[in-house]
Write a protein that holds these residues in place. Structure first.
Motif, PDB file in Angstrom:
ATOM      1  N   PHE A   1      -8.570   5.002  -3.616  1.00  0.00           N
ATOM      2  CA  PHE A   1      -8.922   3.658  -4.076  1.00  0.00           C
ATOM      3  C   PHE A   1      -9.423   2.800  -2.919  1.00  0.00           C
ATOM      4  O   PHE A   1     -10.464   2.146  -3.011  1.00  0.00           O
ATOM      5  CB  PHE A   1      -7.707   3.020  -4.765  1.00  0.00           C
TER       6      PHE A   1
ATOM      7  N   LEU B   1       0.841  -1.201   0.000  1.00  0.00           N
ATOM      8  CA  LEU B   1       0.000   0.000   0.000  1.00  0.00           C
ATOM      9  C   LEU B   1       0.873   1.247   0.000  1.00  0.00           C
ATOM     10  O   LEU B   1       1.923   1.281   0.640  1.00  0.00           O
ATOM     11  CB  LEU B   1      -0.900   0.027   1.237  1.00  0.00           C
ATOM     12  N   GLU B   2       0.414   2.250  -0.704  1.00  0.00           N
ATOM     13  CA  GLU B   2       1.080   3.548  -0.779  1.00  0.00           C
ATOM     14  C   GLU B   2       0.089   4.634  -0.363  1.00  0.00           C
ATOM     15  O   GLU B   2      -1.121   4.441  -0.486  1.00  0.00           O
ATOM     16  CB  GLU B   2       1.552   3.831  -2.219  1.00  0.00           C
TER      17      GLU B   2
ATOM     18  N   CYS C   1      -2.116  -4.663  -9.365  1.00  0.00           N
ATOM     19  CA  CYS C   1      -2.010  -3.658 -10.421  1.00  0.00           C
ATOM     20  C   CYS C   1      -1.775  -4.330 -11.768  1.00  0.00           C
ATOM     21  O   CYS C   1      -1.080  -5.347 -11.850  1.00  0.00           O
ATOM     22  CB  CYS C   1      -0.836  -2.719 -10.151  1.00  0.00           C
TER      23      CYS C   1
ATOM     24  N   VAL D   1      -1.862  -4.442  -3.152  1.00  0.00           N
ATOM     25  CA  VAL D   1      -2.645  -3.906  -4.252  1.00  0.00           C
ATOM     26  C   VAL D   1      -2.316  -4.708  -5.500  1.00  0.00           C
ATOM     27  O   VAL D   1      -1.143  -4.949  -5.796  1.00  0.00           O
ATOM     28  CB  VAL D   1      -2.340  -2.406  -4.467  1.00  0.00           C
TER      29      VAL D   1
ATOM     30  N   GLU E   1      -0.797   7.117  -1.924  1.00  0.00           N
ATOM     31  CA  GLU E   1      -1.610   7.467  -3.089  1.00  0.00           C
ATOM     32  C   GLU E   1      -2.805   6.536  -3.282  1.00  0.00           C
ATOM     33  O   GLU E   1      -3.691   6.812  -4.085  1.00  0.00           O
ATOM     34  CB  GLU E   1      -0.758   7.447  -4.366  1.00  0.00           C
ATOM     35  N   ASP E   2      -2.843   5.432  -2.550  1.00  0.00           N
ATOM     36  CA  ASP E   2      -3.956   4.483  -2.658  1.00  0.00           C
ATOM     37  C   ASP E   2      -5.164   4.881  -1.819  1.00  0.00           C
ATOM     38  O   ASP E   2      -6.180   4.177  -1.830  1.00  0.00           O
ATOM     39  CB  ASP E   2      -3.495   3.078  -2.218  1.00  0.00           C
TER      40      ASP E   2
ATOM     41  N   PRO F   1      -4.304   0.262 -10.455  1.00  0.00           N
ATOM     42  CA  PRO F   1      -4.780  -0.627  -9.391  1.00  0.00           C
ATOM     43  C   PRO F   1      -6.156  -1.183  -9.758  1.00  0.00           C
ATOM     44  O   PRO F   1      -7.063  -0.430 -10.108  1.00  0.00           O
ATOM     45  CB  PRO F   1      -4.848   0.276  -8.163  1.00  0.00           C
TER      46      PRO F   1
END
Length: 176
Positions: free
Chosen positions: A21, A14-15, A68, A66, A17-18, A74
């Motif tokens: 989402f 996980l980042e 991708c 995630v 930026e997720d 994603p």
């Protein structure tokens, strides 16, 4: 950063930026049945969850990755949870979010990648999953990935006032 790569998808940690989402996935009622969720999660709580996702799987007993596409989009999530290090087993859960990404082999490859990770890197002896008897796509996914149906839990999940049976699938690794 953890990356597990196939030719169709890769799995990553996980980042930050997720956030959007994950908020969307966790707050989509259609998915609550498979996640045992009953209430929406706030952006704040999900942000904290992502911030703490770096913690060791053997400490927190779970890991969310995630899924991708090779184009970095994603498309889903795959979870390792209920880790039992002593017994060398863990549960798996997988979700491909949109219908247009289902049936293309993305889930099968993600499941294969995470099973390999569980057996080679985590040293697990087995992984398992629960699938409701009406989830035909997931039944096909697990059976096509060599998971064995080992039992049925009767009236296990209550959805909209109706009890559903859940199939228990196991994949035992006899190599490591």
């Amino acid at each position: 950063m953890l990356t597990l790569e196939g030719d169709k998808v890769y799995l990553r940690a996980l980042e930050p930026e997720d956030l959007d989402f994950i908020v969307e996935v966790e707050n989509t009622e259609e998915f609550w049945e498979i996640s045992a969720t009953r209430v929406p999660y706030s952006r704040f709580l999900i942000k904290k969850y992502i911030q703490n996702s770096h913690r060791d799987i053997f400490d927190v007993k779970q890991l969310r990755l995630v899924i991708c596409t090779m184009e970095d989009a994603p498309i889903g999530l795959i979870d390792i949870f209920d880790l039992e290090p002593k017994d060398r087993r863990a549960a798996l859960g997988i979700l491909i979010v949109n219908d247009e990404n289902r049936g293309k082999g993305y889930g099968a490859q993600a499941l294969s990648l995470v099973c390999d990770y569980c057996f080679t890197h985590l040293g697990l002896h087995q992984v398992y999953a629960g699938v409701t008897t009406d989830n035909l796509a997931s039944i096909k996914l697990f059976e096509n990935n060599n998971f064995e149906k080992v039992g049925i839990k009767k009236d296990w999940i209550l959805v909209n006032g109706i009890f559903k049976d859940e199939i228990l699938y196991q994949l035992i690794n006899n190599v490591y």
